[in-house]
Design a protein around this motif. Structure first.
Motif, PDB file in Angstrom:
ATOM      1  N   ALA A   1      -4.128   4.336   1.793  1.00  0.00           N
ATOM      2  CA  ALA A   1      -2.763   3.952   2.171  1.00  0.00           C
ATOM      3  C   ALA A   1      -2.605   3.927   3.688  1.00  0.00           C
ATOM      4  O   ALA A   1      -1.943   3.027   4.231  1.00  0.00           O
TER       5      ALA A   1
ATOM      6  N   GLY B   1      -1.860   0.373   4.798  1.00  0.00           N
ATOM      7  CA  GLY B   1      -0.418   0.304   4.991  1.00  0.00           C
ATOM      8  C   GLY B   1       0.020   0.486   6.425  1.00  0.00           C
ATOM      9  O   GLY B   1       1.188   0.276   6.735  1.00  0.00           O
TER      10      GLY B   1
ATOM     11  N   PHE C   1       0.831   4.089  -2.896  1.00  0.00           N
ATOM     12  CA  PHE C   1       0.539   5.475  -2.537  1.00  0.00           C
ATOM     13  C   PHE C   1       1.658   6.410  -2.999  1.00  0.00           C
ATOM     14  O   PHE C   1       1.403   7.469  -3.573  1.00  0.00           O
TER      15      PHE C   1
ATOM     16  N   PRO D   1       0.819  -1.228   0.000  1.00  0.00           N
ATOM     17  CA  PRO D   1       0.000   0.000   0.000  1.00  0.00           C
ATOM     18  C   PRO D   1       0.849   1.273   0.000  1.00  0.00           C
ATOM     19  O   PRO D   1       0.500   2.252  -0.664  1.00  0.00           O
ATOM     20  N   LEU D   2       1.945   1.266   0.719  1.00  0.00           N
ATOM     21  CA  LEU D   2       2.788   2.456   0.759  1.00  0.00           C
ATOM     22  C   LEU D   2       3.493   2.685  -0.575  1.00  0.00           C
ATOM     23  O   LEU D   2       3.643   3.828  -1.016  1.00  0.00           O
TER      24      LEU D   2
ATOM     25  N   GLU E   1      -6.789   8.335  -1.774  1.00  0.00           N
ATOM     26  CA  GLU E   1      -5.616   7.451  -1.785  1.00  0.00           C
ATOM     27  C   GLU E   1      -4.864   7.528  -0.464  1.00  0.00           C
ATOM     28  O   GLU E   1      -4.318   6.541   0.014  1.00  0.00           O
TER      29      GLU E   1
ATOM     30  N   LYS F   1      -5.617  -0.882  -5.862  1.00  0.00           N
ATOM     31  CA  LYS F   1      -6.100  -0.695  -4.491  1.00  0.00           C
ATOM     32  C   LYS F   1      -6.940  -1.873  -4.002  1.00  0.00           C
ATOM     33  O   LYS F   1      -7.212  -1.978  -2.804  1.00  0.00           O
TER      34      LYS F   1
END
Length: 182
Positions: free
Chosen positions: A150, A154, A18, A14-15, A146, A75
């Motif tokens: 994230a 994340g 992002f 996720p990071l 977003e 996502k």
């Protein structure tokens, strides 16, 4: 060793997404999903039915991202991971022994019936967690920014997972002490 790379990339996913949004086209980021799917296959975990489904799902999301050049399929990967974990844990409840029982038997092969019942309950709790976490991941993918996506996928979801693990560890100590006293 490859499984550690898969785990690290999945955790950082996720990071990474992002950080790339707005700088890199989503279709380019589809390569990350492709790499995750291929690494998962190469790590030998592709033999299990659930692992094959998550690899197929990751590859499908990568293809959709590449074709549509949209970030939504990227996502949705945390949703896929939660669904796969839910399936693994739920199937273990139906077919037995539960995932948590298998893990417990690594340190104590001769579990008493009370411990087996406890491990089933913990597996059920993890099923609830993956269902709820996957639902929140879906909501963040579809209807939030977003940044929120994230942050949840994340960071917050990993914190919740850690809290569940830590809480279960504390409860397990009390249960063991109670079982030893009786």
């Amino acid at each position: 060793m490859r499984w550690a790379l898969v785990l690290a990339l999945t955790a950082a996913y996720p990071l990474l997404v992002f950080a790339s949004l707005g700088h890199v086209e989503p279709r380019t980021m589809a390569l990350l999903l492709l790499v995750l799917g291929l690494l998962r296959m190469a790590s030998g975990s592709g033999g299990k039915v659930q692992a094959r489904w998550i690899v197929a799902g990751a590859l499908l999301l990568a293809v959709l991202t590449a074709l549509l050049n949209r970030s939504l399929p990227l996502k949705l990967y945390p949703v896929l991971v939660n669904l796969a974990m839910l399936a693994v844990f739920a199937v273990s409840l139906m077919r037995g022994p539960s995932i948590v029982e298998r893990l417990a038997r690594l340190t104590d092969p001769h579990l008493p019936p009370e411990a087996i019942a406890y491990t089933r309950r913990v597996t059920q709790i993890w099923c609830g967690f993956f269902l709820l976490n996957g639902g929140v991941a879906l909501v963040t993918a579809l209807w939030t920014s977003e940044r929120t996506w994230a942050l949840y996928n994340g960071l917050i979801s990993y914190g919740l997972m850690g809290l569940l693990m830590g809480g279960e560890w504390l409860v397990r100590r009390r249960v063991r002490a109670r079982m030893a006293a009786s």
